[in-house]
Design an enzyme around this catalytic site. Structure first.
Site, short mmCIF file in Angstrom:
data_model
loop_
_atom_site.label_atom_id
_atom_site.label_comp_id
_atom_site.label_asym_id
_atom_site.label_seq_id
_atom_site.Cartn_x
_atom_site.Cartn_y
_atom_site.Cartn_z
NE ARG A 29 36.40 20.30 76.95
CZ ARG A 29 36.82 19.24 76.19
NH1 ARG A 29 37.70 18.54 76.87
NH2 ARG A 29 36.69 19.21 75.18
CD GLU A 34 45.56 18.14 64.07
OE1 GLU A 34 45.90 18.32 62.85
OE2 GLU A 34 45.35 17.14 64.32
CD GLN A 52 65.80 30.33 66.23
OE1 GLN A 52 67.07 30.06 65.99
NE2 GLN A 52 65.81 31.94 66.88
NE ARG A 64 57.93 43.68 67.61
CZ ARG A 64 58.99 43.56 68.53
NH1 ARG A 64 60.14 43.65 68.38
NH2 ARG A 64 58.77 43.94 70.04
CE LYS A 77 61.26 36.34 59.31
NZ LYS A 77 60.99 37.53 59.54
CE1 TYR A 137 60.62 35.26 63.57
CE2 TYR A 137 59.23 36.35 65.25
CZ TYR A 137 60.35 35.89 64.52
OH TYR A 137 61.32 36.73 64.98
CD GLU A 148 70.46 42.75 61.77
OE1 GLU A 148 69.28 42.11 62.30
OE2 GLU A 148 70.81 43.52 62.50
CE LYS A 174 67.43 45.97 63.59
NZ LYS A 174 67.94 44.75 63.69
#
Length: 188
Positions: A29, A34, A52, A64, A77, A137, A148, A174
């Site tokens: 399948r 987990e 979040q 990035r 993270k 993440y 930042e 940036k």
């Protein structure tokens, strides 16, 4: 009833940074695993209150990073790739750390299903190696634009070897204007 085996938590050469490999169950399948189990995570890494989940989609050569948030607004993270393949990097920017300025690099993909835990006090970035990548993440603090910061991904003082030609790297304006490592704001 299936009894699920525990994920494997692999400590890296930098204290607090872990590669997590789930046990994947494959059959006709598809697969099942987990992706996160709080009690197991806390047993191996400690209590982190993730608040979040974020997701990005990028094409080949997109880089990035190296991003972080300063001070009390810093973020831990837990990152992984749902589709594609990336090279993920965490740079220790804790000034009092014996591994200050060192980095850990790991390939994350939809095939290996690895996850990478990056605690607070690190700059983080990734490079897309596949045609497309969906990257997700968990973070333990909200995004705060006033906090930042970024370090140049190609800063020679860091010694990060990105495995594609420099002209193939696609990054934001940036990130191109990010600080050199020696000019970055560190954690104490």
């Amino acid at each position: 009833m299936i009894t699920f085996a525990r994920m494997e938590y692999k400590a890296t050469e930098i204290e607090g940074v872990y590669i997590i490999e789930p046990r994947v169950f494959n059959d006709a399948r598809g697969y099942f695993f987990e992706a996160f189990k709080q009690s197991e995570f806390e047993e191996h890494i400690g209590k982190v209150n993730f608040i979040q989940d974020n997701e990005s989609k990028s094409g080949y050569g997109v880089l990035r990073g190296l991003h972080y948030q300063k001070g009390d607004l810093s973020q831990a993270k837990l990152v992984r790739v749902i589709k594609g393949r990336v090279l993920d990097v965490a740079v220790d920017i804790r000034k009092s750390s014996p591994t200050f300025g060192k980095h850990v690099m790991v390939e994350l993909s939809d095939e290996n299903k690895r996850q990478f835990f990056i605690p607070r006090g690190f700059a983080h970035g990734f490079l897309v190696l596949s045609d497309e990548a969906i990257f997700t993440y968990k973070v333990d603090n909200v995004y705060a634009p006033q906090a930042e910061a970024a370090i140049r991904f190609d800063d020679p003082d860091l010694g990060i070897v990105w495995p594609i030609n420099q002209q193939d790297v696609l990054t934001s304006e940036k990130d191109l204007k990010a600080n050199a490592f020696r000019d970055a704001e560190y954690f104490e």
